[in-house]
Motif scaffolding. Structure first.
Motif, PDB file in Angstrom:
ATOM      1  N   LEU A  18       1.275  -1.388  -0.549  1.00  8.40           N
ATOM      2  CA  LEU A  18       0.026  -0.045  -0.243  1.00  8.40           C
ATOM      3  C   LEU A  18       0.717   1.294   0.236  1.00  8.40           C
ATOM      4  O   LEU A  18       0.600   2.176  -1.015  1.00  8.40           O
ATOM      5  CB  LEU A  18      -1.166   0.034   0.749  1.00  8.40           C
ATOM      6  N   ARG A  19       2.150   0.851   1.047  1.00  6.18           N
ATOM      7  CA  ARG A  19       2.131   2.581   0.797  1.00  6.18           C
ATOM      8  C   ARG A  19       3.449   2.775  -0.577  1.00  6.18           C
ATOM      9  O   ARG A  19       3.918   4.026  -0.857  1.00  6.18           O
ATOM     10  CB  ARG A  19       3.953   2.644   1.839  1.00  6.18           C
ATOM     11  N   SER A  20       3.984   1.621  -1.676  1.00 11.05           N
ATOM     12  CA  SER A  20       4.932   1.668  -2.273  1.00 11.05           C
ATOM     13  C   SER A  20       3.763   1.946  -3.298  1.00 11.05           C
ATOM     14  O   SER A  20       4.592   2.241  -4.773  1.00 11.05           O
ATOM     15  CB  SER A  20       5.551   0.082  -2.642  1.00 11.05           C
ATOM     16  N   VAL A  21       2.264   1.491  -3.561  1.00  9.76           N
ATOM     17  CA  VAL A  21       1.529   2.266  -5.207  1.00  9.76           C
ATOM     18  C   VAL A  21       1.808   3.462  -5.145  1.00  9.76           C
ATOM     19  O   VAL A  21       1.462   4.848  -4.269  1.00  9.76           O
ATOM     20  CB  VAL A  21       0.392   1.093  -4.638  1.00  9.76           C
ATOM     21  N   PRO A  22       1.155   4.234  -6.539  1.00 11.68           N
ATOM     22  CA  PRO A  22       0.998   5.599  -6.550  1.00 11.68           C
ATOM     23  C   PRO A  22      -0.163   5.600  -6.046  1.00 11.68           C
ATOM     24  O   PRO A  22      -1.191   4.998  -5.347  1.00 11.68           O
ATOM     25  CB  PRO A  22       0.930   4.927  -7.847  1.00 11.68           C
ATOM     26  N   ARG A  26      -4.096   4.397  -3.978  1.00 18.78           N
ATOM     27  CA  ARG A  26      -3.546   3.938  -2.669  1.00 18.78           C
ATOM     28  C   ARG A  26      -4.880   4.648  -1.691  1.00 18.78           C
ATOM     29  O   ARG A  26      -5.801   3.544  -1.170  1.00 18.78           O
ATOM     30  CB  ARG A  26      -2.279   4.441  -1.778  1.00 18.78           C
ATOM     31  N   ASP A  27      -5.334   5.795  -2.548  1.00 23.00           N
ATOM     32  CA  ASP A  27      -7.122   6.361  -1.984  1.00 23.00           C
ATOM     33  C   ASP A  27      -7.934   5.252  -3.013  1.00 23.00           C
ATOM     34  O   ASP A  27      -9.119   4.663  -2.009  1.00 23.00           O
ATOM     35  CB  ASP A  27      -6.892   7.344  -2.616  1.00 23.00           C
ATOM     36  N   LEU A  28      -8.351   4.671  -3.301  1.00 19.86           N
ATOM     37  CA  LEU A  28      -8.774   3.525  -4.501  1.00 19.86           C
ATOM     38  C   LEU A  28      -8.903   2.182  -3.092  1.00 19.86           C
ATOM     39  O   LEU A  28      -9.786   1.802  -3.081  1.00 19.86           O
ATOM     40  CB  LEU A  28      -9.099   3.462  -5.653  1.00 19.86           C
ATOM     41  N   LEU A  31     -10.075   3.155   0.136  1.00 18.24           N
ATOM     42  CA  LEU A  31     -11.794   2.719  -0.518  1.00 18.24           C
ATOM     43  C   LEU A  31     -12.671   1.532  -0.520  1.00 18.24           C
ATOM     44  O   LEU A  31     -13.550   1.626   0.311  1.00 18.24           O
ATOM     45  CB  LEU A  31     -12.287   3.703  -1.453  1.00 18.24           C
ATOM     46  N   GLU A  32     -12.106   1.444  -1.076  1.00 18.30           N
ATOM     47  CA  GLU A  32     -12.235  -0.207  -1.429  1.00 18.30           C
ATOM     48  C   GLU A  32     -12.293  -1.126  -0.136  1.00 18.30           C
ATOM     49  O   GLU A  32     -12.901  -1.786   0.565  1.00 18.30           O
ATOM     50  CB  GLU A  32     -11.571  -1.233  -2.640  1.00 18.30           C
ATOM     51  N   LEU A  33     -11.269  -1.171   0.364  1.00 17.41           N
ATOM     52  CA  LEU A  33     -10.769  -1.429   1.816  1.00 17.41           C
ATOM     53  C   LEU A  33     -12.032  -1.820   2.904  1.00 17.41           C
ATOM     54  O   LEU A  33     -12.540  -2.172   3.697  1.00 17.41           O
ATOM     55  CB  LEU A  33     -10.062  -1.654   2.305  1.00 17.41           C
ATOM     56  N   GLN A  34     -12.651   0.129   3.061  1.00 16.78           N
ATOM     57  CA  GLN A  34     -13.342   0.810   3.944  1.00 16.78           C
ATOM     58  C   GLN A  34     -14.966  -0.185   3.520  1.00 16.78           C
ATOM     59  O   GLN A  34     -15.877  -0.332   3.820  1.00 16.78           O
ATOM     60  CB  GLN A  34     -13.917   1.853   3.400  1.00 16.78           C
ATOM     61  N   HIS A  35     -14.716  -0.181   1.925  1.00 14.71           N
ATOM     62  CA  HIS A  35     -16.330  -1.302   1.770  1.00 14.71           C
ATOM     63  C   HIS A  35     -16.658  -2.473   1.752  1.00 14.71           C
ATOM     64  O   HIS A  35     -17.088  -3.734   2.028  1.00 14.71           O
ATOM     65  CB  HIS A  35     -16.244  -0.964   0.290  1.00 14.71           C
ATOM     66  N   LEU A  36     -14.975  -2.956   2.013  1.00 19.31           N
ATOM     67  CA  LEU A  36     -15.282  -4.837   2.426  1.00 19.31           C
ATOM     68  C   LEU A  36     -15.589  -4.415   3.863  1.00 19.31           C
ATOM     69  O   LEU A  36     -16.120  -5.431   3.936  1.00 19.31           O
ATOM     70  CB  LEU A  36     -13.741  -4.807   1.978  1.00 19.31           C
ATOM     71  N   VAL A  37     -14.962  -4.063   4.761  1.00 17.03           N
ATOM     72  CA  VAL A  37     -15.231  -3.790   6.128  1.00 17.03           C
ATOM     73  C   VAL A  37     -16.364  -3.507   6.603  1.00 17.03           C
ATOM     74  O   VAL A  37     -17.214  -4.160   7.445  1.00 17.03           O
ATOM     75  CB  VAL A  37     -13.866  -2.919   6.588  1.00 17.03           C
ATOM     76  N   PRO A  60     -10.439   1.820 -12.013  1.00 19.27           N
ATOM     77  CA  PRO A  60     -11.652   1.360 -13.477  1.00 19.27           C
ATOM     78  C   PRO A  60     -11.272   0.407 -13.910  1.00 19.27           C
ATOM     79  O   PRO A  60     -12.086   0.470 -14.944  1.00 19.27           O
ATOM     80  CB  PRO A  60     -12.067   2.613 -13.634  1.00 19.27           C
ATOM     81  N   GLN A  61     -10.368   1.550 -14.575  1.00 18.14           N
ATOM     82  CA  GLN A  61      -9.263   0.039 -15.962  1.00 18.14           C
ATOM     83  C   GLN A  61      -8.575  -1.065 -15.572  1.00 18.14           C
ATOM     84  O   GLN A  61      -8.133  -2.194 -16.183  1.00 18.14           O
ATOM     85  CB  GLN A  61      -8.200   1.036 -16.281  1.00 18.14           C
ATOM     86  N   THR A  62      -8.952  -1.650 -13.643  1.00 11.38           N
ATOM     87  CA  THR A  62      -8.282  -3.120 -13.210  1.00 11.38           C
ATOM     88  C   THR A  62      -7.509  -3.118 -13.582  1.00 11.38           C
ATOM     89  O   THR A  62      -7.148  -4.845 -13.632  1.00 11.38           O
ATOM     90  CB  THR A  62      -9.914  -4.475 -13.904  1.00 11.38           C
TER      91      THR A  62
END
Length: 154
Positions: A18-22, A26-28, A31-37, A60-62
């Motif tokens: 997570l720290r190393s991705v753009p 990381r923000d996206l 947000l996905e982790l928040q939706h999952l939790v 969005p580009q997967t």
């Protein structure tokens, strides 16, 4: 605000992912982790060596993916189950999936839970709970005071 349905834990190397991705990815991902939790999505089930895991599309580009597990939470958790983040990375050349499989293989061979994973599961001491009292404001010391204040004291 809707309460969490699942606890959260992460493989320590997934936190490094997570720290190393753009920043935008990381923000996206967060947000996905928040939706999952909160139980708003589950991701797609995986097979073969990643059976028991789910893949979650981050952008969005997967192009970017997360690999997670739904698993029983430890007895100290408020939740019976938790989301366990295994890896975050690019889909290109199956990189994120190979990384996740390697981490799960290493974890299975050690047999014992990784202490760093336990630390990643713990709650932040800065997190407020509904019944917690607000922290008292501390007077800044010379070391923590803004630079302008330190200069004026000299």
């Amino acid at each position: 605000m809707k309460s969490a349905r699942f606890g959260f834990a992460a493989h320590p190397e997934a936190l490094e992912d997570l720290r190393s991705v753009p920043d935008k990815i990381r923000d996206l991902a967060l947000l996905e982790l928040q939706h999952l939790v909160h139980g708003n999505e589950r991701g797609a089930r995986m097979h073969r060596e990643l059976a028991g895991c789910h893949k979650v599309y981050v952008d969005p580009q997967t192009r970017w993916r997360m690999v997670i597990q739904f698993r029983p939470a430890p007895p100290s958790s408020q939740h019976p189950r938790e989301i366990f983040l295994v890896a975050v990375g690019e889909r290109y050349d199956n990189t994120v999936y190979r990384t996740a499989a390697d981490r799960l293989r290493r974890q299975a061979t050690t047999g014992a839970p990784d202490q760093r994973a336990e630390a990643a599961r713990s709650r932040s001491p800065h997190m407020r709970t509904a019944d917690a009292q607000p922290p008292q404001a501390l007077a800044p010391t010379a070391a923590t005071a803004p630079a302008a204040q330190r200069r004026s004291r000299s």
